[in-house]
Scaffold this active site. Structure first.
Site, short mmCIF file in Angstrom:
data_model
loop_
_atom_site.label_atom_id
_atom_site.label_comp_id
_atom_site.label_asym_id
_atom_site.label_seq_id
_atom_site.Cartn_x
_atom_site.Cartn_y
_atom_site.Cartn_z
N GLU A 43 6.41 -32.03 93.08
CA GLU A 43 5.24 -31.69 93.89
C GLU A 43 4.09 -32.60 93.50
O GLU A 43 3.70 -32.64 92.33
CB GLU A 43 4.87 -30.22 93.66
CG GLU A 43 3.57 -29.79 94.31
CD GLU A 43 3.13 -28.41 93.85
OE1 GLU A 43 1.90 -28.18 93.80
OE2 GLU A 43 4.00 -27.57 93.53
N ARG A 47 -5.05 -33.61 94.73
CA ARG A 47 -6.26 -33.43 93.92
C ARG A 47 -6.94 -34.75 93.58
O ARG A 47 -7.96 -34.75 92.89
CB ARG A 47 -5.91 -32.71 92.61
CG ARG A 47 -5.38 -31.31 92.79
CD ARG A 47 -5.17 -30.63 91.45
NE ARG A 47 -4.55 -29.33 91.58
CZ ARG A 47 -4.29 -28.52 90.57
NH1 ARG A 47 -4.61 -28.89 89.34
NH2 ARG A 47 -3.70 -27.35 90.78
N LYS A 130 4.77 -18.88 95.92
CA LYS A 130 4.40 -19.35 94.59
C LYS A 130 3.51 -18.30 93.93
O LYS A 130 2.49 -17.91 94.52
CB LYS A 130 3.66 -20.69 94.69
CG LYS A 130 3.14 -21.19 93.35
CD LYS A 130 2.58 -22.60 93.45
CE LYS A 130 1.15 -22.62 93.92
NZ LYS A 130 0.52 -23.94 93.69
#
Length: 213
Positions: A43, A47, A130
């Site tokens: 993943e 950011r 998640k």
């Protein structure tokens, strides 16, 4: 990739490196190290300013199923998919993000922290969520409490988990896979320590193998 395909990929991998990569220059070497260590998927978080280019470079590597993480808006979903993301992960549950993923036919794993959010995910027809931030929320105790009323839901706990906690999470039947950043930290990337990234990935994969025996 369908939601079923993603679930199968995560179930086969059981561990997913979560990557915050500051520079595209490190992407290919990072993908090499992870794949050489036995990782099957990764993943890439949205950011950093170069996140799209990093994702594109890692997706082009071919040795990993690469998704986009920290996706907060439908517009970011579009950018992630255009960059080659095979799946989308978000820190929380957002109807707009889920709807855009459905429109683009890309699997989504939204973050949840409460039973209310879990019910919203269930109503949206999702089977995988998640748990985030897993350790800050209480770790396995919280996961088990949330999983009990929803026996069909599978979890990808992420947030604060390290190698010392991996085996305990893998042992829980509600856990599909574990996400973690300890295999490739910002410090690793700053010093170009791909050898240690590979070593930590190998150790994580070996922990997965032990959990299956």
């Amino acid at each position: 990739m369908t939601g079923t395909d993603l679930a199968a990929t995560l179930a086969g991998a059981r561990v997913m490196p979560v990557l915050t990569v500051p520079s595209t220059a490190t992407a290919a070497l990072l993908a090499d190290a992870l794949a050489a260590g036995g990782a099957r998927c990764a993943e890439v978080t949205f950011r950093t300013p170069d996140a799209e280019q990093v994702l594109k470079a890692m997706a082009a590597h071919g040795g990993l199923v690469v998704g986009a993480g920290t996706v907060l808006t439908p517009e970011q979903v579009e950018r992630a998919v255009a960059a080659g993301a095979r799946f989308v992960v978000s820190p929380g549950f957002d109807e707009g993000v889920v709807a855009k993923c459905r429109e683009l036919e890309v699997p989504v794993v939204p973050g949840i922290a409460t039973a209310t959010e879990l019910m919203r995910a269930l109503r949206a027809g999702l089977g995988t969520v998640k748990l985030f931030p897993a350790e800050a929320l209480g770790g396995l105790r919280t996961l088990r409490a949330l999983a009990a009323p929803f026996p069909g839901m599978r979890f990808v706990p992420t947030g604060g988990i390290d190698a010392s906690r991996l085996a305990a999470y893998l042992a829980d039947p509600a856990v599909l896979a574990v996400g973690g950043s300890w295999m490739a930290t910002s410090a690793h990337l700053e010093r170009g320590d791909y050898k240690d990234i590979r070593r930590l990935t190998v150790e994580a994969v070996e922990a997965v193998e032990r959990s299956m025996t």
